[in-house]
Design an enzyme around this catalytic site. Structure first.
Site, PDB file in Angstrom:
ATOM      1  N   GLU A  55       0.835  -1.202   0.000  1.00 51.36           N
ATOM      2  CA  GLU A  55       0.000   0.000   0.000  1.00 51.36           C
ATOM      3  C   GLU A  55       0.875   1.259   0.000  1.00 51.36           C
ATOM      4  OE1 GLU A  55      -3.748   0.433   0.325  1.00 51.36           O
ATOM      5  OE2 GLU A  55      -2.763   2.157  -0.560  1.00 51.36           O
TER       6      GLU A  55
ATOM      7  N   ASP B 113       1.062   4.031  -3.063  1.00 47.99           N
ATOM      8  CA  ASP B 113       0.655   5.421  -2.839  1.00 47.99           C
ATOM      9  C   ASP B 113       1.792   6.388  -3.160  1.00 47.99           C
ATOM     10  OD1 ASP B 113      -1.512   4.065  -1.856  1.00 47.99           O
ATOM     11  OD2 ASP B 113      -1.247   4.672   0.227  1.00 47.99           O
TER      12      ASP B 113
ATOM     13  N   SER C 208      -7.472   2.520  -3.490  1.00 48.79           N
ATOM     14  CA  SER C 208      -6.151   2.848  -2.952  1.00 48.79           C
ATOM     15  C   SER C 208      -5.223   3.418  -4.009  1.00 48.79           C
ATOM     16  CB  SER C 208      -5.468   1.565  -2.494  1.00 48.79           C
ATOM     17  OG  SER C 208      -5.584   1.397  -1.147  1.00 48.79           O
TER      18      SER C 208
END
Ligand SMILES: *[C@@H]1O[C@H](CO)[C@@H](O)[C@H](O)[C@H]1NC(C)=O
Ligand SMILES: *[C@@H]1O[C@H](CO)[C@@H](O)[C@H](O)[C@H]1NC(C)=O
Ligand SMILES: *[C@@H]1O[C@H](CO)[C@@H](O)[C@H](O)[C@H]1NC(C)=O
Ligand SMILES: *[C@@H]1O[C@H](CO)[C@@H](O)[C@H](O)[C@H]1NC(C)=O
Ligand SMILES: *[C@@H]1O[C@H](CO)[C@@H](O)[C@H](O)[C@H]1NC(C)=O
Ligand SMILES: *[C@@H]1O[C@H](CO)[C@@H](O)[C@H](O)[C@H]1NC(C)=O
Length: 597
Positions: free
Chosen positions: A298, A302, A516
């Site tokens: 994650e 990002d 996400s």
């Protein structure tokens, strides 16, 4: 305007309140859950030697005034548009009444707590670390170890009380009733698959937009693909106009710099050439391990996409301490795990936070106590007033939780009545956040997991009145009656690509998806728009939504195909205009830059 902080509107001005000695007055229930959130059951008594870090929120009696300022400086038609508030101005507007400060100090002192009280700069949050037994006495409650069906443990209670003398001077205390299940919005259907190398493929044209997009973008999304799809090819931002972008990290998700370099070599050669990297900021002891085996999917997704799109804009990664999971038999010494308040307090105390910050972690709105959700949302408003744009993933379960098995779907209310209801993600449901849904393919269509719907907690803000009414009018009469709140804050606001993002993790390339991916990608384009504004001598965009639904609406590609099934339904349809799957649509940077500068 609508009141966000109801407790703050209590008549504190009746200044001659007497404070009886806090020790000997009766407790009144401050907050009580109808039932523990689904999946949680009492496991055992709380360990006697357990310490807890309690955070106490004092009412913000002038929050409504702050909110008025926020809307004035965020409405492109207002004469004060862009005239953001300073840190000190915001702090003054959220400061508690001195009577509240005195009452709470006196209460804490009556329990022997006078030193070691942490105070936020505005004085609206206090933090104390005390033995659980003391917390139980002060809050007239009983904590237990709770276990979730999936194995997580928390030390919590379902109700707590306060003495009359402080009842109206405290808005909330946590951790008490917050059974948060804060998780990354990396889609559960993401199927992280290893891939060898980026393919080259002939460019394809979309007749509708005239955009030229590599055919490979249908199966692998890169920085080049996003710039092509969103019409930003060739736009070069500056590193030197005061611009900035940030990514939040939680839950032991660490962004790896070597992976970022590899990503840059693969997709952003100009950044690779100068070994561009991000600034690391630790929140509450959050760490920055660079061991490749600890690189987070994650966090890497990002940072790589947000920073890759906006290079060379200065970038920051915030690592907020991920509490170790509480293990009953090992007696984890403290138990906090309520990360928004910690992160918010930290970033609000900073003189110049990044101008756009993206978060790809969320909770179910119904698992966040109302008082806490309102207070966190009020914190997001404070950042908006200071000129910071906040983007957040809209969720990865469509209108449900993404669970295909009806027997275990969580589409059931937590209030003890067990009604069936669409799920809503928080913080996406906060009206001061720009919630980003998901699309796929080119030409683009809504992705089925795109979280969308209507808050049960926050009423619809006026900025989206017309757009959302238009959508509700397209629903056949009686559609999903009782499953959603047609008067609630509707989300997402916008959307972006969300599957097959080519990301490096632990030295290897993977394809990762989820909203996400959409939220940091959208934040990257906001950074490019801020660049254009700053170069023109204008302030940052700040709280975006009033602009998006008015002057900037025509700068979006309307997505009109696809839907977001969940809870045993087909969910909502992507339609012409705003819809509860893709919001206003995906950004057309070339158009937006003309509209917002
Ligand atoms: C991308 O995939 C979609 C769905 O499979 C298809 O309709 C479209 O033509 C593809 N685009 C290109 C350029 O190959
Ligand atoms: C970037 O890092 C590599 C490896 O650490 C090094 O060889 C190279 O000189 C660096 N380049 C610049 C421009 O600093
Ligand atoms: C990296 O972390 C792994 C797993 O925690 C550990 O086995 C390994 O020794 C670490 N490597 C380095 C260089 O610290
Ligand atoms: C709601 O569901 C819970 C858990 O399945 C059950 O214990 C409770 O009795 C139910 N309540 C009602 C009103 O059906
Ligand atoms: C929907 O129902 C309302 C009230 O029952 C009615 O006034 C309206 O005409 C109906 N609209 C349609 C499109 O049937
Ligand atoms: C979505 O579109 C389908 C096909 O047009 C239609 O049958 C269905 O009623 C629509 N659903 C909603 C919730 O609007």
């Amino acid at each position: 305007m609508w009141p966000i902080s109801l407790v703050a509107l209590l008549p504190l001005a009746a200044s001659a309140l007497a404070f009886p000695s806090p020790g000997n007055c009766e407790h009144k229930v401050k907050e009580e859950l109808g039932a523990p959130p689904r999946g949680w059951a009492i496991h055992s008594p709380a360990p006697a030697d357990h310490f807890i870090q309690l955070r106490i929120a004092l009412p913000q009696p002038n929050f409504r005034v702050l909110e008025e300022h926020l809307y004035a400086v965020s409405d492109p038609e207002h004469e004060r548009y862009g005239q953001h508030l300073s840190k000190e101005e915001v702090e003054e507007l959220v400061a508690p009444h001195s009577e509240s400060v005195d009452a709470v100090n006196e209460w804490l002192a009556s329990h022997g707590i006078q030193e070691d009280i942490g105070r936020s700069p505005a004085g609206d949050w206090l933090t104390i670390r005390i033995p659980l037994s003391k917390a139980e006495e002060m809050l007239n409650t009983k904590y237990h170890v709770w276990q979730h069906t999936d194995g997580d443990y928390l030390v919590r209670t379902t109700s707590y009380s306060l003495p009359a003398a402080v009842y109206d001077h405290v808005e909330l205390i946590q951790p008490t009733t917050l059974f948060g299940r804060f998780k990354p919005q990396k889609s559960s259907i993401k199927s992280i698959s290893k891939v060898q190398s980026a393919q080259n493929s002939p460019a394809i044209g979309d007749m509708a937009t005239g955009a030229t997009v590599d055919a490979s973008c249908n199966t692998t999304v890169t920085i080049t693909c996003l710039r092509q799809i969103y019409n930003a090819v060739g736009y070069t931002p500056s590193a030197h106009v005061g611009n900035s972008i940030g990514i939040t990290g939680y839950l032991e998700e660490y962004a790896n710099r070597a992976d970022l370099q590899q990503f840059y070599v693969d997709q952003v050669p100009a950044a690779a050439a100068v070994n561009s990297t991000f600034k690391f900021i630790s929140v509450n002891g959050g760490i920055d391990p660079q061991n490749l085996s600890l690189a987070g999917g994650e966090a890497n997704l990002d940072t790589q996409f947000a920073f890759g799109l906006s290079f060379p804009v200065p970038s920051t990664f915030y690592s907020t301490a991920g509490e170790p999971p509480f293990i009953p038999d090992e007696g984890t010494p403290t138990d906090t795990n309520e990360p928004y308040a910690q992160w918010l307090e930290f970033v609000l105390s900073h003189p110049s936070p990044p101008l756009v910050i993206s978060t790809s972690y969320a909770d179910g709105e119904q698992t966040v106590p109302e008082s806490y959700a309102r207070r966190a949302c009020a914190g997001f408003a404070q950042l908006g007033a200071r000129g910071v744009t906040l983007t957040s993933s809209s969720g990865d379960g469509g209108v449900g939780d993404g669970d295909p098995d009806p027997a275990t779907q969580e589409c059931i209310t937590n209030d003890g009545t067990n009604r069936t209801q669409f799920l809503v993600g928080f913080p996406a449901s906060c009206p001061f956040i720009t919630a980003v849904g998901g699309t796929e393919l080119f030409p683009e269509t809504a992705v089925a997991f795109s979280g969308g719907g209507f808050s049960q907690l926050f009423p619809r803000p006026s900025y989206q009145d017309a757009a959302v009414k238009g959508f509700l009018d397209t629903l056949p009469n009686g559609t999903y009656a009782g499953l959603f709140n047609p008067n609630g804050r509707a989300f997402p606001d916008v959307s972006a690509q969300s599957v097959n993002f080519r990301v490096f993790v632990g030295g290897e390339a993977f394809l990762i998806g989820g909203t996400s991916a959409s939220a940091p990608a959208f934040a990257g384009f906001v950074a490019l728009l801020n660049d254009a504004r700053l170069k023109a001598g204008k302030p940052s965009l700040g709280f975006l939504n009033p602009l998006l639904y008015s002057k900037a609406a025509s700068g979006f590609n309307d997505i009109t195909t696809g839907n977001n099934p969940g809870c045993g339904t087909q969910g909502f349809n992507a339609t012409k205009g705003w819809d509860a799957v893709t919001g206003l649509g995906t950004p057309d940077f070339g158009k937006l830059v003309k509209l917002v500068v």
